[in-house]
Design a protein around this motif. Structure first.
Motif, short mmCIF file in Angstrom:
data_model
loop_
_atom_site.label_atom_id
_atom_site.label_comp_id
_atom_site.label_asym_id
_atom_site.label_seq_id
_atom_site.Cartn_x
_atom_site.Cartn_y
_atom_site.Cartn_z
N ARG A 1 -6.12 -0.86 5.64
CA ARG A 1 -7.52 -0.44 5.46
C ARG A 1 -7.95 0.49 6.59
O ARG A 1 -8.62 1.50 6.36
N SER B 1 0.82 -1.21 0.00
CA SER B 1 0.00 0.00 0.00
C SER B 1 0.85 1.26 0.00
O SER B 1 0.33 2.36 -0.21
N HIS C 1 -5.96 4.94 -2.93
CA HIS C 1 -7.00 4.56 -1.96
C HIS C 1 -7.39 3.10 -2.17
O HIS C 1 -7.49 2.31 -1.21
N ARG D 1 -4.68 0.76 -0.98
CA ARG D 1 -4.47 0.74 0.46
C ARG D 1 -5.59 0.01 1.20
O ARG D 1 -5.33 -0.74 2.14
N VAL D 2 -6.83 0.17 0.75
CA VAL D 2 -7.92 -0.52 1.45
C VAL D 2 -7.90 -2.02 1.17
O VAL D 2 -8.48 -2.81 1.94
N SER E 1 1.61 7.06 -0.05
CA SER E 1 0.33 6.41 -0.31
C SER E 1 -0.80 7.33 0.14
O SER E 1 -0.55 8.40 0.67
N PHE E 2 -2.03 6.90 -0.10
CA PHE E 2 -3.18 7.76 0.18
C PHE E 2 -3.07 8.40 1.55
O PHE E 2 -2.83 7.71 2.53
N ILE F 1 -1.17 9.60 8.18
CA ILE F 1 -2.51 10.17 8.10
C ILE F 1 -2.47 11.66 8.47
O ILE F 1 -1.59 12.09 9.23
N THR G 1 -6.46 3.92 6.18
CA THR G 1 -7.14 4.63 5.11
C THR G 1 -8.49 5.16 5.58
O THR G 1 -8.88 6.28 5.25
#
Length: 332
Positions: free
Chosen positions: A313, A50, A302, A305-306, A270-271, A251, A316
């Protein structure tokens, strides 16, 4: 992306790109613009996961190129510059930074320092100090990686929570050692507007992930966190630190631990593939999130990553929830 270099907006709030993550009362004072890039995990010989290893350098280069058009006073990074401290990935980071026309200051992340499972020779940490910390810091911490410098009207402190070849080499946990805390406490006595850069997070942010595990994702793993954070938080609170900038969890988030405000910087790898832009004014600080990928890139990240693991997940989900309720803080 089309740069907007204007610093002067209505009511003294600096204009800029991206979405507003936070309006903060502090720091406030002399105008300054700072970019913060976290967890690029640059990998030139890996792909998958991810973290989108095959695109990490592209994302990091996009962030640096965009920042180069923003008229910043400095670029800060809370670390994890490389996948796992590989010499070739450090070289790629240096090449990406070569044309940056602003100071770049970083502290190491847990993936930047030697680990016992490494199959490569991680460069000596003196190299990290030489390349990514101030040439002439106002002060340097006892481990050689921590530093104090001045950016605009801010006293910026970089703290190494990730370890060295002698400590935390068998763990991705974080810890700020007692001698570093003592150094920081002494330095904070003469700091007017202290901001601290550190890789690992304070308890309030870690608590947000714990709450997600309990309410939503029982299989969400315990991500290595800062061990014994209370003495460090006490040092920050006693020194009236105005803002802590951390990475590690990939995040965008905000929280307060014992009165100390933390803003967590999202990853570029990543996201949601973004960096933060901070505009300090006499009225306070505006924090904006600036994506480094287009819509398709964000959507693809996204989806990857999920579908990776319960932990990916979960991270995310937390990131998406935070993005949906921007600004996370509005103290004005």
């Amino acid at each position: 992306m089309s740069p907007d270099d204007s610093r002067d907006g209505p009511a003294g709030v600096a204009e800029g790109p991206g979405s507003v993550l936070a309006h903060l009362d502090r720091p406030a004072g002399e105008r300054a613009r700072i970019a913060v890039v976290a967890d690029p995990h640059v990998a030139t010989r890996a792909e998958g996961t991810s973290k989108l290893f095959e695109r990490t350098l592209e994302h990091f280069e996009a962030a640096i190129a965009d920042i180069g058009a923003r008229d910043v006073d400095a670029v800060l990074s809370p670390g994890d510059l490389t996948k796992d401290g590989e010499p070739w990935n450090y070289e790629a980071v240096d090449e990406a930074l070569a044309d940056l026309d602003a100071p770049f200051f970083a502290v190491p992340g847990n993936h930047d320092v030697p680990k016992e499972r490494d199959e490569h020779e991680t460069p000596e940490l003196d190299r990290f100090t030489e390349r990514y910390t101030p040439d002439d810091p106002l002060s340097r911490g006892p481990d050689g990686l921590s530093f104090r410098t001045r950016v605009g009207g801010l006293d910026v402190f970089g703290l190494n929570s990730a370890g060295t070849a002698e400590r935390l080499f068998d763990s991705h946990e974080g810890h700020v050692e007692a001698n570093q805390r003592e150094w920081l406490a002494d330095e904070l006595e003469t700091a007017e507007t202290p901001v601290v850069l550190v890789h690992h997070n304070l308890p309030a942010i870690t608590g947000q992930l714990d709450a997600h595990r309990e309410a939503v994702e029982p299989e969400f793993a315990d991500i290595p966190a800062m061990a014994d954070p209370e003495p460090f938080v006490e040092t920050l609170a006693d020194g009236d630190v105005e803002l802590v900038l951390a990475g590690h969890y990939h995040i965008p988030a905000a929280g307060v631990s014992e009165g100390v405000r933390e803003v967590t910087v999202p990853t570029t790898c990543s996201f949601p593939q973004s960096y933060l832009l901070l505009d300090v004014t006499p009225e306070g600080t505006t924090v904006r999130l600036v994506p480094v990928a287009d819509d398709t890139g964000l959507e693809s990240a996204h989806a990857r990553r999920v579908g990776d693991s319960p932990t990916a997940r979960g991270l995310t989900s937390v990131a998406a929830a935070r993005l949906a309720r921007f600004p996370l803080v509005d103290e004005r």
